[in-house]
Design a protein around this motif. Structure first.
Motif, PDB file in Angstrom:
ATOM      1  N   GLY A 278      13.284  13.633   2.096  1.00  0.00           N
ATOM      2  CA  GLY A 278      13.267  13.268   3.344  1.00  0.00           C
ATOM      3  C   GLY A 278      11.912  12.676   4.018  1.00  0.00           C
ATOM      4  O   GLY A 278      11.742  11.736   4.332  1.00  0.00           O
ATOM      5  N   ASN A 279      11.015  13.506   3.549  1.00  0.00           N
ATOM      6  CA  ASN A 279       9.540  13.106   4.005  1.00  0.00           C
ATOM      7  C   ASN A 279       9.212  11.814   2.988  1.00  0.00           C
ATOM      8  O   ASN A 279       8.409  11.014   4.075  1.00  0.00           O
ATOM      9  N   THR A 280       9.519  11.945   2.001  1.00  0.00           N
ATOM     10  CA  THR A 280       9.395  10.547   1.442  1.00  0.00           C
ATOM     11  C   THR A 280       9.994   9.219   1.753  1.00  0.00           C
ATOM     12  O   THR A 280       9.379   8.358   2.060  1.00  0.00           O
ATOM     13  N   VAL A 281      11.089   9.425   2.119  1.00  0.00           N
ATOM     14  CA  VAL A 281      12.055   8.193   3.009  1.00  0.00           C
ATOM     15  C   VAL A 281      11.484   8.025   4.202  1.00  0.00           C
ATOM     16  O   VAL A 281      11.334   6.707   4.524  1.00  0.00           O
TER      17      VAL A 281
ATOM     18  N   HIS B  87      10.763  -7.187  -2.899  1.00  0.00           N
ATOM     19  CA  HIS B  87      10.703  -6.117  -1.704  1.00  0.00           C
ATOM     20  C   HIS B  87      10.221  -4.635  -2.636  1.00  0.00           C
ATOM     21  O   HIS B  87       9.384  -3.954  -2.138  1.00  0.00           O
ATOM     22  N   VAL B  88      11.072  -4.376  -3.552  1.00  0.00           N
ATOM     23  CA  VAL B  88      10.637  -3.077  -4.410  1.00  0.00           C
ATOM     24  C   VAL B  88       9.412  -3.102  -4.885  1.00  0.00           C
ATOM     25  O   VAL B  88       8.893  -2.071  -4.979  1.00  0.00           O
ATOM     26  N   GLN B  89       8.837  -4.063  -5.399  1.00  0.00           N
ATOM     27  CA  GLN B  89       7.616  -4.061  -6.139  1.00  0.00           C
ATOM     28  C   GLN B  89       6.619  -3.897  -5.273  1.00  0.00           C
ATOM     29  O   GLN B  89       5.542  -3.282  -5.504  1.00  0.00           O
ATOM     30  N   GLU B  90       6.731  -4.741  -3.963  1.00  0.00           N
ATOM     31  CA  GLU B  90       5.687  -4.554  -3.077  1.00  0.00           C
ATOM     32  C   GLU B  90       5.538  -2.956  -2.578  1.00  0.00           C
ATOM     33  O   GLU B  90       4.471  -2.529  -2.170  1.00  0.00           O
ATOM     34  N   LEU B  91       6.750  -2.314  -2.620  1.00  0.00           N
ATOM     35  CA  LEU B  91       7.019  -0.994  -2.039  1.00  0.00           C
ATOM     36  C   LEU B  91       6.158  -0.261  -2.865  1.00  0.00           C
ATOM     37  O   LEU B  91       5.245   0.782  -2.641  1.00  0.00           O
ATOM     38  N   TYR B  92       6.432  -0.169  -4.218  1.00  0.00           N
ATOM     39  CA  TYR B  92       5.825   0.475  -5.315  1.00  0.00           C
ATOM     40  C   TYR B  92       4.175   0.495  -5.279  1.00  0.00           C
ATOM     41  O   TYR B  92       3.534   1.398  -5.168  1.00  0.00           O
ATOM     42  N   LYS B  93       3.890  -0.861  -5.077  1.00  0.00           N
ATOM     43  CA  LYS B  93       2.345  -1.274  -4.856  1.00  0.00           C
ATOM     44  C   LYS B  93       1.794  -0.409  -3.786  1.00  0.00           C
ATOM     45  O   LYS B  93       0.543   0.021  -4.114  1.00  0.00           O
ATOM     46  N   GLU B  94       2.354  -0.508  -2.520  1.00  0.00           N
ATOM     47  CA  GLU B  94       1.582  -0.058  -1.306  1.00  0.00           C
ATOM     48  C   GLU B  94       1.518   1.491  -1.528  1.00  0.00           C
ATOM     49  O   GLU B  94       0.745   1.997  -1.240  1.00  0.00           O
ATOM     50  N   THR B  95       2.496   2.052  -2.107  1.00  0.00           N
ATOM     51  CA  THR B  95       2.668   3.528  -2.117  1.00  0.00           C
ATOM     52  C   THR B  95       1.649   4.140  -3.330  1.00  0.00           C
ATOM     53  O   THR B  95       0.848   5.217  -3.220  1.00  0.00           O
ATOM     54  N   ALA B  96       1.873   3.297  -4.374  1.00  0.00           N
ATOM     55  CA  ALA B  96       0.953   3.640  -5.423  1.00  0.00           C
ATOM     56  C   ALA B  96      -0.736   3.688  -5.189  1.00  0.00           C
ATOM     57  O   ALA B  96      -1.556   4.489  -5.503  1.00  0.00           O
ATOM     58  N   VAL B  97      -1.264   3.031  -4.186  1.00  0.00           N
ATOM     59  CA  VAL B  97      -2.505   2.788  -3.576  1.00  0.00           C
ATOM     60  C   VAL B  97      -2.838   4.073  -3.035  1.00  0.00           C
ATOM     61  O   VAL B  97      -3.722   4.733  -2.999  1.00  0.00           O
ATOM     62  N   ARG B  98      -2.061   4.703  -2.359  1.00  0.00           N
ATOM     63  CA  ARG B  98      -2.107   5.718  -1.732  1.00  0.00           C
ATOM     64  C   ARG B  98      -1.963   7.264  -2.367  1.00  0.00           C
ATOM     65  O   ARG B  98      -2.920   8.152  -2.115  1.00  0.00           O
ATOM     66  N   SER B  99      -0.977   7.000  -3.104  1.00  0.00           N
ATOM     67  CA  SER B  99      -0.697   8.299  -4.016  1.00  0.00           C
ATOM     68  C   SER B  99       0.132   7.839  -5.375  1.00  0.00           C
ATOM     69  O   SER B  99       1.368   7.346  -5.113  1.00  0.00           O
ATOM     70  N   VAL B 100      -0.421   8.177  -6.447  1.00  0.00           N
ATOM     71  CA  VAL B 100       0.283   7.802  -7.548  1.00  0.00           C
ATOM     72  C   VAL B 100       1.514   8.894  -7.687  1.00  0.00           C
ATOM     73  O   VAL B 100       2.889   8.366  -8.071  1.00  0.00           O
TER      74      VAL B 100
ATOM     75  N   VAL C 208       3.226  10.139  -5.247  1.00  0.00           N
ATOM     76  CA  VAL C 208       4.358   9.951  -4.203  1.00  0.00           C
ATOM     77  C   VAL C 208       5.117   8.485  -4.670  1.00  0.00           C
ATOM     78  O   VAL C 208       6.024   8.404  -4.509  1.00  0.00           O
ATOM     79  N   ALA C 209       4.243   7.618  -5.497  1.00  0.00           N
ATOM     80  CA  ALA C 209       4.853   6.327  -5.908  1.00  0.00           C
ATOM     81  C   ALA C 209       5.823   6.654  -6.928  1.00  0.00           C
ATOM     82  O   ALA C 209       6.968   5.960  -7.083  1.00  0.00           O
ATOM     83  N   ARG C 210       5.821   7.812  -7.778  1.00  0.00           N
ATOM     84  CA  ARG C 210       6.843   7.996  -8.782  1.00  0.00           C
ATOM     85  C   ARG C 210       8.191   8.523  -8.100  1.00  0.00           C
ATOM     86  O   ARG C 210       9.130   8.540  -8.372  1.00  0.00           O
ATOM     87  N   LEU C 211       7.560   9.381  -6.997  1.00  0.00           N
ATOM     88  CA  LEU C 211       9.086  10.019  -6.167  1.00  0.00           C
ATOM     89  C   LEU C 211       9.674   8.820  -5.584  1.00  0.00           C
ATOM     90  O   LEU C 211      10.961   8.800  -5.469  1.00  0.00           O
TER      91      LEU C 211
ATOM     92  N   ASP D 123      15.137  -1.518 -13.364  1.00  0.00           N
ATOM     93  CA  ASP D 123      14.028  -1.878 -14.262  1.00  0.00           C
ATOM     94  C   ASP D 123      12.867  -2.468 -13.430  1.00  0.00           C
ATOM     95  O   ASP D 123      12.013  -3.249 -14.195  1.00  0.00           O
ATOM     96  N   VAL D 124      12.646  -2.140 -12.409  1.00  0.00           N
ATOM     97  CA  VAL D 124      11.326  -2.555 -11.620  1.00  0.00           C
ATOM     98  C   VAL D 124      10.460  -1.584 -12.012  1.00  0.00           C
ATOM     99  O   VAL D 124      10.597  -0.440 -11.556  1.00  0.00           O
ATOM    100  N   PRO D 125       9.277  -1.981 -12.612  1.00  0.00           N
ATOM    101  CA  PRO D 125       8.147  -0.814 -13.134  1.00  0.00           C
ATOM    102  C   PRO D 125       7.215  -0.558 -11.938  1.00  0.00           C
ATOM    103  O   PRO D 125       7.319  -1.291 -11.081  1.00  0.00           O
ATOM    104  N   LEU D 126       6.674   0.464 -12.073  1.00  0.00           N
ATOM    105  CA  LEU D 126       5.389   1.070 -11.027  1.00  0.00           C
ATOM    106  C   LEU D 126       4.313   0.024 -11.573  1.00  0.00           C
ATOM    107  O   LEU D 126       4.344  -0.517 -12.601  1.00  0.00           O
ATOM    108  N   PRO D 127       3.295  -0.208 -10.663  1.00  0.00           N
ATOM    109  CA  PRO D 127       2.086  -0.872 -10.875  1.00  0.00           C
ATOM    110  C   PRO D 127       1.173  -0.460 -11.930  1.00  0.00           C
ATOM    111  O   PRO D 127       1.512   0.759 -12.316  1.00  0.00           O
ATOM    112  N   LYS D 128       0.580  -1.309 -12.746  1.00  0.00           N
ATOM    113  CA  LYS D 128       0.051  -0.770 -13.856  1.00  0.00           C
ATOM    114  C   LYS D 128      -0.983   0.355 -13.513  1.00  0.00           C
ATOM    115  O   LYS D 128      -1.868   0.988 -14.350  1.00  0.00           O
TER     116      LYS D 128
END
Length: 426
Positions: free
Chosen positions: A101-104, A124-137, A139-142, A167-172
């Protein structure tokens, strides 16, 4: 809740011919469900009959192919709220639900919550992963886990025709994590000498039984609090693990008496968590001594005592909270010069001792209540780093603490498992 998903898939359908609707053209789609109900959807707003007919042909093709989108105007925010409450809350623990819930609400909805499901794209999904990964790796996995799981559910409910998260990967910047793996640091597990020191020191604390259940039986924290005397087979000396204490799904604190909200009997983590474990002699004798104390407290406080049968309980018979052990445990570690490891690392220690001593991973998985053997091997089985300094002590430890295997002492059916247990308890 903005909408309601039918709990069943439609079993038949009918598409009416194109006709005049208001100032243009359109047609109707009727979906038939197994319970006899029907859902009528109107497709209108076409300026020409030809355009309406083309769309009708497309709809029929999707119905035949099984890709027809039943719910076409659902926003990500509304869908995720529904998915959390109706699909996930009844199926996962309260702790997992709160994490999801907190993540959503804090990461996914603020970024893509206003996008319609049918318009959600991989970008959209790729951008979501990118923005999240910048803040927390982490959280990005979750976020990735939630997106994959929820989108697969949306696909089955015909909210989308294609899974945009597939098949959308997390950013590098997020290093790839192998399936069900974890780096086991030797500093986060105990040696055999340290195990015995912890057990001995815990005798004078209220968490002695909890320590034994964690480090000698490998039970999870909430499983330990749920163990009852009635779960013990005193003849065969086995423990039946069949419940844990925690929050019941879809409930609130006001639904229960004071101080019991987090101490409700709930289902175990997975079907594999329901298991029968042979009890070491050392633990069995401790259970018998604890039962004497339980009976003494029940006789002393006949009016106030809560005879709930829990082994780990207060002097009034009340079950322990999930964090009761924390202060006592940390004090034990500090006063006995032991590594400052988490409580869960006691369970890891139990598992790694067995794996390090070459016990069959399949058998260890069953003792641990793991769903798959790969979890035991990958999470706990880094043989090059785990407990390097205690190999010579393992055999004396097993002989001293663990019971001898007697004929017909367990009813485990798999030959390999029984063979492993014979080695462990021999």
């Amino acid at each position: 809740m903005k909408f309601d998903l039918k709990t069943q898939r439609y079993v038949d359908w009918k598409v009416h011919n194109v006709t005049h609707i208001k100032n243009g053209y359109g047609y109707r789609v009727v979906l038939f469900y197994m319970d006899g109900t029907e859902v009528v959807q109107q497709k209108s707003g076409f300026s020409t009959k030809k355009a309406a007919s083309a769309d009708r042909d497309k709809t029929m093709g999707e119905l035949y192919a099984g890709t027809y989108v039943v719910y076409s105007n659902v926003k990500m925010k509304d869908f995720l709220e529904f998915w959390l409450e109706e699909e996930m809350r009844p199926r996962i623990t309260s702790g997992s639900y709160e994490t999801y819930g907190n993540t959503v609400y804090n990461h996914i909805i603020p970024t893509i919550g206003q996008i319609k499901m049918t318009e959600l794209k991989r970008s959209h999904v790729q951008e979501l992963y990118k923005e999240t990964a910048v803040r927390s790796v982490s959280v990005a996995r979750l976020v990735k886990t939630i997106m994959n799981t929820s989108m697969r559910y949306a696909l089955t409910k015909k909210i989308i025709s294609v899974n945009p998260a597939q098949d959308v990967p997390l950013p590098k910047i997020v290093a790839k994590k192998e399936y069900h793996t974890r780096s086991i640091d030797v500093k986060k597990t105990l040696t055999v000498e340290q195990i015995l020191r912890l057990i001995e020191a815990s005798k004078d604390t209220p968490i002695h039984m909890q320590v034994l259940f964690a480090v000698l039986l490998g039970l999870r924290r909430c499983e330990i609090n749920g163990v009852k005397y009635s779960d013990i087979d005193y003849i065969n000396r086995t423990l039946r693990v069949e419940r844990q204490l925690g929050k019941k799904p879809n409930t609130k604190a006001k639904d229960f008496p004071a101080k019991t909200f987090t101490k409700q009997e709930i289902k175990l983590k997975t079907p594999s968590s329901y298991r029968i474990i042979p009890i070491p002699d050392y633990v069995f004798e401790a259970i018998l001594e604890e039962r004497k104390i339980y009976e003494k407290n029940r006789r002393r406080r006949p009016a106030a005592f809560q005879d709930l049968d829990y082994i780990c309980c207060s002097s009034y018979g009340r079950p322990r909270s999930k964090d009761f052990h924390w202060k006592h445990y940390k004090k034990l570690l500090q006063e006995n010069d032991l590594p400052d490891i988490r409580w869960h690392d006691l369970r890891s220690t139990f598992c790694t001792v067995l794996l390090k001593n070459d016990f069959n991973p399949k058998a260890v998985s069953k003792l641990m209540g793991h769903a798959k053997e790969i979890i035991t091997i990958d999470v706990y089985g880094d043989a090059s780093e785990i407990i390097e300094d205690c190999l010579e002590e393992l055999e004396p430890f097993i002989e001293e603490v663990l019971p001898e295997k007697e004929e017909d002492k367990t009813d485990f059916s798999e030959d390999e498992y029984v063979h492993c247990l014979e080695k462990i308890w021999a």
